[in-house]
Design a protein around this motif. Sequence first.
Motif, PDB file in Angstrom:
ATOM      1  N   GLY A  27       0.808  -1.214   0.000  1.00 30.59           N
ATOM      2  CA  GLY A  27       0.000   0.000   0.000  1.00 30.59           C
ATOM      3  C   GLY A  27       0.840   1.262   0.000  1.00 30.59           C
ATOM      4  N   ALA A  28       1.927   1.255   0.779  1.00 26.99           N
ATOM      5  CA  ALA A  28       2.792   2.432   0.849  1.00 26.99           C
ATOM      6  C   ALA A  28       3.450   2.712  -0.499  1.00 26.99           C
ATOM      7  N   VAL A  29       3.950   1.665  -1.144  1.00 31.03           N
ATOM      8  CA  VAL A  29       4.596   1.820  -2.449  1.00 31.03           C
ATOM      9  C   VAL A  29       3.559   2.234  -3.492  1.00 31.03           C
ATOM     10  N   THR A  30       2.392   1.609  -3.454  1.00 24.15           N
ATOM     11  CA  THR A  30       1.327   1.935  -4.407  1.00 24.15           C
ATOM     12  C   THR A  30       0.906   3.394  -4.272  1.00 24.15           C
ATOM     13  N   GLU A  31       0.770   3.867  -3.043  1.00 24.86           N
ATOM     14  CA  GLU A  31       0.356   5.255  -2.808  1.00 24.86           C
ATOM     15  C   GLU A  31       1.379   6.241  -3.365  1.00 24.86           C
ATOM     16  N   ASP A  37       2.915  11.967 -11.707  1.00 24.32           N
ATOM     17  CA  ASP A  37       2.168  12.444 -12.880  1.00 24.32           C
ATOM     18  C   ASP A  37       2.120  11.374 -13.963  1.00 24.32           C
ATOM     19  N   GLY A  38       0.926  11.138 -14.481  1.00 25.19           N
ATOM     20  CA  GLY A  38       0.761  10.227 -15.605  1.00 25.19           C
ATOM     21  C   GLY A  38       0.506   8.783 -15.220  1.00 25.19           C
ATOM     22  N   VAL A  39       0.634   8.446 -13.934  1.00 22.47           N
ATOM     23  CA  VAL A  39       0.430   7.057 -13.504  1.00 22.47           C
ATOM     24  C   VAL A  39      -1.062   6.776 -13.398  1.00 22.47           C
ATOM     25  N   SER A  40      -1.514   5.703 -14.051  1.00 16.01           N
ATOM     26  CA  SER A  40      -2.926   5.347 -14.002  1.00 16.01           C
ATOM     27  C   SER A  40      -3.185   4.094 -13.183  1.00 16.01           C
ATOM     28  N   SER A  41      -2.145   3.278 -12.959  1.00 19.53           N
ATOM     29  CA  SER A  41      -2.338   2.034 -12.224  1.00 19.53           C
ATOM     30  C   SER A  41      -1.024   1.576 -11.609  1.00 19.53           C
ATOM     31  N   VAL A  42      -1.110   1.047 -10.371  1.00 24.33           N
ATOM     32  CA  VAL A  42       0.057   0.477  -9.702  1.00 24.33           C
ATOM     33  C   VAL A  42      -0.379  -0.824  -9.044  1.00 24.33           C
ATOM     34  N   ASN A  43       0.402  -1.879  -9.241  1.00 23.67           N
ATOM     35  CA  ASN A  43       0.128  -3.159  -8.589  1.00 23.67           C
ATOM     36  C   ASN A  43       1.429  -3.651  -7.967  1.00 23.67           C
ATOM     37  N   ALA A  44       1.493  -3.609  -6.626  1.00 19.00           N
ATOM     38  CA  ALA A  44       2.692  -4.047  -5.907  1.00 19.00           C
ATOM     39  C   ALA A  44       2.454  -5.435  -5.328  1.00 19.00           C
ATOM     40  N   ASP A  61      13.184   7.373 -14.252  1.00 17.23           N
ATOM     41  CA  ASP A  61      13.646   6.406 -13.252  1.00 17.23           C
ATOM     42  C   ASP A  61      13.975   7.069 -11.917  1.00 17.23           C
ATOM     43  N   GLU A  62      14.500   8.283 -11.947  1.00 17.95           N
ATOM     44  CA  GLU A  62      14.833   8.968 -10.692  1.00 17.95           C
ATOM     45  C   GLU A  62      13.574   9.359  -9.924  1.00 17.95           C
ATOM     46  N   ALA A  63      12.503   9.710 -10.630  1.00 24.55           N
ATOM     47  CA  ALA A  63      11.232  10.031  -9.968  1.00 24.55           C
ATOM     48  C   ALA A  63      10.659   8.779  -9.310  1.00 24.55           C
ATOM     49  N   VAL A  64      10.774   7.650 -10.002  1.00 23.78           N
ATOM     50  CA  VAL A  64      10.302   6.376  -9.446  1.00 23.78           C
ATOM     51  C   VAL A  64      11.144   6.012  -8.225  1.00 23.78           C
ATOM     52  N   ARG A  65      12.455   6.152  -8.347  1.00 25.16           N
ATOM     53  CA  ARG A  65      13.357   5.846  -7.229  1.00 25.16           C
ATOM     54  C   ARG A  65      13.017   6.717  -6.011  1.00 25.16           C
ATOM     55  N   ALA A  66      12.770   8.001  -6.235  1.00 25.13           N
ATOM     56  CA  ALA A  66      12.444   8.919  -5.141  1.00 25.13           C
ATOM     57  C   ALA A  66      11.122   8.540  -4.479  1.00 25.13           C
ATOM     58  N   ALA A  67      10.130   8.148  -5.265  1.00 30.72           N
ATOM     59  CA  ALA A  67       8.831   7.764  -4.718  1.00 30.72           C
ATOM     60  C   ALA A  67       8.942   6.492  -3.881  1.00 30.72           C
ATOM     61  N   VAL A  68       9.693   5.513  -4.376  1.00 32.74           N
ATOM     62  CA  VAL A  68       9.887   4.266  -3.638  1.00 32.74           C
ATOM     63  C   VAL A  68      10.658   4.550  -2.351  1.00 32.74           C
TER      64      VAL A  68
END
Length: 79
Positions: A27-31, A37-44, A61-68
């Motif tokens: 849930g934390a990663v999905t949130e 921006d632009g993400v429509s679906s996440v399944n962890a 990739d850096e935005a994804v890394r920062a979010a994780v």
Amino acid sequence: MSSEANTGSGVTTVYQVTGMTCGHCEGAVTEELGALDGVSSVNAAAATGEVTVVSAAPLDDEAVRAAVDEAGYELAGRA
């Protein structure tokens, strides 16, 4: 090594995230990733460490890394 695919309804990318062990982790990663921006679906999936993200365009990739990282986990790369 990229697992990025354009499905016509967006770009699907599978990432490998370390440290997820339960539904709360998922849930934390999905949130955090869902807020990009632009993400429509996440399944962890904690069992495999895989996080599947569908977005309108390829994500930085850096935005994804920062979010994780913000969720408290580590991006190991693309699955």
